[in-house]
Design a protein around this motif. Structure first.
Motif, PDB file in Angstrom:
ATOM      1  N   ILE A   4       0.699  -1.046  -0.417  1.00  0.00           N
ATOM      2  CA  ILE A   4      -0.019  -0.034  -0.224  1.00  0.00           C
ATOM      3  C   ILE A   4       1.024   1.096   0.046  1.00  0.00           C
ATOM      4  O   ILE A   4       1.977   1.155   0.902  1.00  0.00           O
ATOM      5  N   HIS A   5       0.750   2.084  -0.954  1.00  0.00           N
ATOM      6  CA  HIS A   5       1.406   3.274  -1.085  1.00  0.00           C
ATOM      7  C   HIS A   5       0.719   4.589  -0.636  1.00  0.00           C
ATOM      8  O   HIS A   5      -0.570   4.555  -0.809  1.00  0.00           O
ATOM      9  N   ASP A  38      -4.368  -0.913  -2.427  1.00  0.00           N
ATOM     10  CA  ASP A  38      -3.021  -1.487  -2.806  1.00  0.00           C
ATOM     11  C   ASP A  38      -2.611  -1.358  -4.398  1.00  0.00           C
ATOM     12  O   ASP A  38      -3.197  -0.810  -5.086  1.00  0.00           O
ATOM     13  N   ASP A  39      -1.286  -2.012  -4.409  1.00  0.00           N
ATOM     14  CA  ASP A  39      -0.594  -1.582  -5.674  1.00  0.00           C
ATOM     15  C   ASP A  39      -1.225  -2.647  -6.706  1.00  0.00           C
ATOM     16  O   ASP A  39      -1.401  -1.918  -7.951  1.00  0.00           O
ATOM     17  N   ALA A  69       2.586   0.182   3.936  1.00  0.00           N
ATOM     18  CA  ALA A  69       2.183  -1.062   4.299  1.00  0.00           C
ATOM     19  C   ALA A  69       2.103  -2.161   3.609  1.00  0.00           C
ATOM     20  O   ALA A  69       2.093  -2.083   2.262  1.00  0.00           O
ATOM     21  N   GLY A  70       1.932  -3.411   4.124  1.00  0.00           N
ATOM     22  CA  GLY A  70       2.008  -4.439   3.053  1.00  0.00           C
ATOM     23  C   GLY A  70       3.301  -5.273   2.668  1.00  0.00           C
ATOM     24  O   GLY A  70       4.332  -4.701   3.145  1.00  0.00           O
TER      25      GLY A  70
END
Length: 159
Positions: A4-5, A38-39, A69-70
């Motif tokens: 997650i960016h 998320d990506d 995250a992630g």
């Protein structure tokens, strides 16, 4: 779990002043980065905008976004049978494949991994480096790219 960016301070500043003159599709992807998606979801949205496949990587390299995250999913290595581990031709192919992958996709960032690959004297040693290479590729490119690389590497060894 995918990465997650979120926007960095530089990324938020770019949204305000447009100083980097980003291409419209890349700017749109930057706008969608919110620390929630998320990506994988961002990539799908980017495809609809005809953004480059590596849009997230470009934004990370520019310092506009960062992973908050992630983790990059990496499949575990599959143990090799003894006859494959002793095959010098297989070693040469795998060694060349891994070195080419690191040079092509990591550049200077992969220098220390490249040294580790060059120090390995057999297929088993190279196999132990797969998770390191895949993690570096996952960070530099994407987790999906790293998983594809692992699948191609396994196929090369088991062919």
């Amino acid at each position: 779990m995918a990465l997650i960016h979120a926007k960095t301070e530089v990324g938020r500043q770019e949204i305000e002043d447009r100083s980097r003159r980003l291409p419209p599709a890349l700017r749109s992807v930057l706008l969608m980065v919110d620390g929630q998606r998320d990506d994988n979801e961002l990539r799908q949205l980017g495809q609809g905008l005809r953004a480059p496949e590596d849009a997230l990587v470009q934004l990370v390299e520019m310092g506009l976004i960062e992973a908050v995250a992630g983790t990059a999913p990496v499949a575990p290595a599959v143990p090799m049978t003894a006859h494959l581990a002793d095959d010098p031709e297989r070693y040469r192919q795998l060694n060349d494949w891994m070195l080419d992958s690191v040079r092509k996709h990591l550049g200077l960032k992969g220098y220390f991994i490249q040294l580790k690959i060059e120090r390995c004297g057999n297929v088993g040693g190279l196999e132990q480096l797969w998770p390191d290479v895949a993690n570096a590729l996952g960070k530099a490119k994407s987790p999906a790219f790293a998983n594809r690389w692992l699948e191609e590497t396994r196929a090369l060894v088991q062919a």
